[in-house]
Design a protein around this motif. Structure first.
Motif, PDB file in Angstrom:
ATOM      1  N   THR A 190      -7.573 -86.340 -61.938  1.00 41.71           N
ATOM      2  CA  THR A 190      -6.385 -85.635 -62.416  1.00 41.71           C
ATOM      3  C   THR A 190      -6.121 -85.900 -63.892  1.00 41.71           C
ATOM      4  O   THR A 190      -5.375 -85.156 -64.541  1.00 41.71           O
ATOM      5  N   LEU A 191      -6.734 -86.961 -64.458  1.00 39.98           N
ATOM      6  CA  LEU A 191      -6.614 -87.210 -65.898  1.00 39.98           C
ATOM      7  C   LEU A 191      -7.163 -86.047 -66.716  1.00 39.98           C
ATOM      8  O   LEU A 191      -6.755 -85.822 -67.851  1.00 39.98           O
ATOM      9  N   LEU A 192      -8.080 -85.300 -66.123  1.00 42.49           N
ATOM     10  CA  LEU A 192      -8.756 -84.229 -66.850  1.00 42.49           C
ATOM     11  C   LEU A 192      -7.885 -83.005 -67.064  1.00 42.49           C
ATOM     12  O   LEU A 192      -8.269 -82.106 -67.823  1.00 42.49           O
ATOM     13  N   LYS A 193      -6.730 -82.974 -66.446  1.00 43.39           N
ATOM     14  CA  LYS A 193      -5.833 -81.833 -66.618  1.00 43.39           C
ATOM     15  C   LYS A 193      -5.490 -81.603 -68.078  1.00 43.39           C
ATOM     16  O   LYS A 193      -5.249 -80.463 -68.513  1.00 43.39           O
ATOM     17  N   ALA A 194      -5.514 -82.675 -68.860  1.00 46.01           N
ATOM     18  CA  ALA A 194      -5.182 -82.572 -70.287  1.00 46.01           C
ATOM     19  C   ALA A 194      -6.202 -81.747 -71.064  1.00 46.01           C
ATOM     20  O   ALA A 194      -5.916 -81.292 -72.176  1.00 46.01           O
ATOM     21  N   LEU A 195      -7.382 -81.538 -70.506  1.00 44.62           N
ATOM     22  CA  LEU A 195      -8.398 -80.762 -71.215  1.00 44.62           C
ATOM     23  C   LEU A 195      -8.005 -79.301 -71.371  1.00 44.62           C
ATOM     24  O   LEU A 195      -8.364 -78.652 -72.358  1.00 44.62           O
ATOM     25  N   GLY A 196      -7.306 -78.763 -70.381  1.00 40.41           N
ATOM     26  CA  GLY A 196      -6.990 -77.339 -70.399  1.00 40.41           C
ATOM     27  C   GLY A 196      -8.199 -76.513 -69.991  1.00 40.41           C
ATOM     28  O   GLY A 196      -9.317 -77.026 -69.850  1.00 40.41           O
ATOM     29  N   VAL A 200     -10.781 -80.410 -59.357  1.00 42.88           N
ATOM     30  CA  VAL A 200     -10.885 -79.982 -60.750  1.00 42.88           C
ATOM     31  C   VAL A 200     -10.577 -78.497 -60.887  1.00 42.88           C
ATOM     32  O   VAL A 200      -9.851 -78.075 -61.799  1.00 42.88           O
ATOM     33  N   ARG A 201     -11.098 -77.694 -59.992  1.00 41.94           N
ATOM     34  CA  ARG A 201     -10.857 -76.254 -60.092  1.00 41.94           C
ATOM     35  C   ARG A 201      -9.411 -75.900 -59.757  1.00 41.94           C
ATOM     36  O   ARG A 201      -8.888 -74.914 -60.296  1.00 41.94           O
ATOM     37  N   ALA A 202      -8.765 -76.680 -58.917  1.00 41.35           N
ATOM     38  CA  ALA A 202      -7.360 -76.416 -58.605  1.00 41.35           C
ATOM     39  C   ALA A 202      -6.469 -76.613 -59.829  1.00 41.35           C
ATOM     40  O   ALA A 202      -5.376 -76.034 -59.908  1.00 41.35           O
ATOM     41  N   MET A 203      -6.945 -77.403 -60.798  1.00 44.74           N
ATOM     42  CA  MET A 203      -6.204 -77.607 -62.044  1.00 44.74           C
ATOM     43  C   MET A 203      -6.536 -76.534 -63.072  1.00 44.74           C
ATOM     44  O   MET A 203      -6.048 -76.597 -64.200  1.00 44.74           O
ATOM     45  N   GLY A 204      -7.378 -75.585 -62.707  1.00 46.11           N
ATOM     46  CA  GLY A 204      -7.723 -74.502 -63.614  1.00 46.11           C
ATOM     47  C   GLY A 204      -8.673 -74.899 -64.721  1.00 46.11           C
ATOM     48  O   GLY A 204      -8.722 -74.239 -65.770  1.00 46.11           O
ATOM     49  N   LEU A 205      -9.453 -75.955 -64.500  1.00 49.10           N
ATOM     50  CA  LEU A 205     -10.336 -76.458 -65.547  1.00 49.10           C
ATOM     51  C   LEU A 205     -11.699 -75.766 -65.519  1.00 49.10           C
ATOM     52  O   LEU A 205     -12.089 -75.165 -64.525  1.00 49.10           O
ATOM     53  N   ASN A 206     -12.401 -75.894 -66.622  1.00 52.79           N
ATOM     54  CA  ASN A 206     -13.675 -75.203 -66.817  1.00 52.79           C
ATOM     55  C   ASN A 206     -14.831 -76.124 -66.446  1.00 52.79           C
ATOM     56  O   ASN A 206     -15.531 -76.660 -67.310  1.00 52.79           O
ATOM     57  N   LEU A 207     -15.028 -76.307 -65.158  1.00 49.62           N
ATOM     58  CA  LEU A 207     -16.098 -77.173 -64.670  1.00 49.62           C
ATOM     59  C   LEU A 207     -17.430 -76.450 -64.824  1.00 49.62           C
ATOM     60  O   LEU A 207     -17.659 -75.401 -64.226  1.00 49.62           O
ATOM     61  N   ALA A 208     -18.326 -77.042 -65.623  1.00 52.37           N
ATOM     62  CA  ALA A 208     -19.582 -76.376 -65.957  1.00 52.37           C
ATOM     63  C   ALA A 208     -20.783 -76.968 -65.235  1.00 52.37           C
ATOM     64  O   ALA A 208     -21.911 -76.509 -65.435  1.00 52.37           O
ATOM     65  N   GLY A 209     -20.577 -77.991 -64.401  1.00 52.49           N
ATOM     66  CA  GLY A 209     -21.674 -78.594 -63.665  1.00 52.49           C
ATOM     67  C   GLY A 209     -21.294 -79.961 -63.156  1.00 52.49           C
ATOM     68  O   GLY A 209     -20.230 -80.497 -63.484  1.00 52.49           O
ATOM     69  N   VAL A 210     -22.172 -80.529 -62.314  1.00 51.35           N
ATOM     70  CA  VAL A 210     -21.969 -81.886 -61.801  1.00 51.35           C
ATOM     71  C   VAL A 210     -23.256 -82.673 -61.984  1.00 51.35           C
ATOM     72  O   VAL A 210     -24.356 -82.123 -61.986  1.00 51.35           O
ATOM     73  N   ASP A 211     -23.086 -83.989 -62.127  1.00 47.83           N
ATOM     74  CA  ASP A 211     -24.193 -84.889 -62.409  1.00 47.83           C
ATOM     75  C   ASP A 211     -24.136 -86.062 -61.441  1.00 47.83           C
ATOM     76  O   ASP A 211     -23.047 -86.581 -61.152  1.00 47.83           O
ATOM     77  N   VAL A 212     -25.294 -86.498 -60.950  1.00 47.06           N
ATOM     78  CA  VAL A 212     -25.329 -87.634 -60.025  1.00 47.06           C
ATOM     79  C   VAL A 212     -26.547 -88.489 -60.314  1.00 47.06           C
ATOM     80  O   VAL A 212     -27.590 -87.993 -60.735  1.00 47.06           O
ATOM     81  N   SER A 213     -26.392 -89.789 -60.095  1.00 44.52           N
ATOM     82  CA  SER A 213     -27.523 -90.703 -60.194  1.00 44.52           C
ATOM     83  C   SER A 213     -27.471 -91.689 -59.025  1.00 44.52           C
ATOM     84  O   SER A 213     -28.182 -91.532 -58.050  1.00 44.52           O
ATOM     85  N   SER A 214     -26.598 -92.684 -59.096  1.00 44.17           N
ATOM     86  CA  SER A 214     -26.555 -93.688 -58.032  1.00 44.17           C
ATOM     87  C   SER A 214     -26.135 -93.100 -56.687  1.00 44.17           C
ATOM     88  O   SER A 214     -26.481 -93.639 -55.638  1.00 44.17           O
ATOM     89  N   GLY A 215     -25.418 -91.992 -56.710  1.00 43.76           N
ATOM     90  CA  GLY A 215     -24.946 -91.376 -55.470  1.00 43.76           C
ATOM     91  C   GLY A 215     -26.044 -90.769 -54.624  1.00 43.76           C
ATOM     92  O   GLY A 215     -25.790 -90.352 -53.477  1.00 43.76           O
TER      93      GLY A 215
END
Length: 225
Positions: free
Chosen positions: A151-157, A180-195
């Motif tokens: 939710t900290l990412l909401k500040a990005l707009g 992230v999408r519920a906050m209306g943010l521009n999610l451009a992808g996801v990244d994983v390593s240890s998961g």
């Protein structure tokens, strides 16, 4: 449209082949010697040759000197550079001018001030990757399998695109995408390593497939909602 998926820290032909077969959009090769996912330039060159034309190749470096970047450019030929250290914006701009490939700047997040740093890099980096900030005693950067408060990412707009990382797994990536999408943010992808690992640096083929499938399912759910 489904979200792009990056599987980072690959080190063997077998897990690379699984990743390619599962449809990953980017693969990450880690060149930080203290990481359990470290690969040598020679190892990376073989993996890159196997992957070229099938996916985008990302070279993860940490405060790397120009000499290392030049050697990796020659041996590996990455499509993107992932800058995962304390590189200032001027360093990103310099790298883009001197090395072939695009620049992805990783920023560790644990509080609002970290999110505010995105503005410093947005004009010089081609991509922004937001990861969990590592513990203070960590030997290498990255989320170390931990999530952060999305939710900290909401500040990005909505105007700022970013790739989300940090503690993602097949079990929680759907919630991350929805949050992230519920906050209306521009999610451009996801990244994983240890998961997608069974032990530090040991990629698990079943977890790789499950993660990519979970992202595809969550992307479909949110795009049709």
């Amino acid at each position: 449209m489904t979200l792009p998926v990056k599987i980072c820290g690959l080190s063997t032909p077998e897990t690379l082949d699984v990743t390619l077969d599962a449809g990953a959009d980017m693969i990450g090769l880690n060149f930080h010697p203290k990481s359990p996912r470290y690969v040598t330039p020679d190892q990376a060159a073989a993996l890159a040759a196997r992957a070229r034309g099938e996916t985008r190749i990302v070279a993860l470096v940490v405060d790397a000197p120009d000499s290392l970047l030049a050697a990796l450019r020659k041996a590996v030929g990455p499509d993107l550079w992932q800058l995962h250290g304390s590189e200032p914006p001027a360093r990103i701009a310099s790298l883009r001018a001197s090395q072939a490939g695009l620049a992805m700047k990783a920023i560790g997040v644990s509080e609002a001030a970290d999110v505010a740093r995105v503005a410093d890099y947005a004009a010089v980096a081609d991509h922004i990757l937001l990861d969990a900030k590592p513990p203070k005693d960590a030997l290498y950067p990255g989320g170390h399998g931990r999530t952060f408060d999305w939710t900290l990412l909401k500040a990005l707009g909505p105007a700022q695109p970013f790739i989300l990382s940090g503690g993602l797994t097949s079990e929680n990536v759907g919630d991350a995408i929805a949050t992230v999408r519920a906050m209306g943010l521009n999610l451009a992808g996801v990244d994983v390593s240890s998961g997608v690992e069974s032990a530090p640096g040991v990629k698990d083929p079943a977890k790789i497939r499950a993660f990519i499938a979970a992202v595809r399912a969550a992307s479909s759910d949110t795009s049709s909602a």
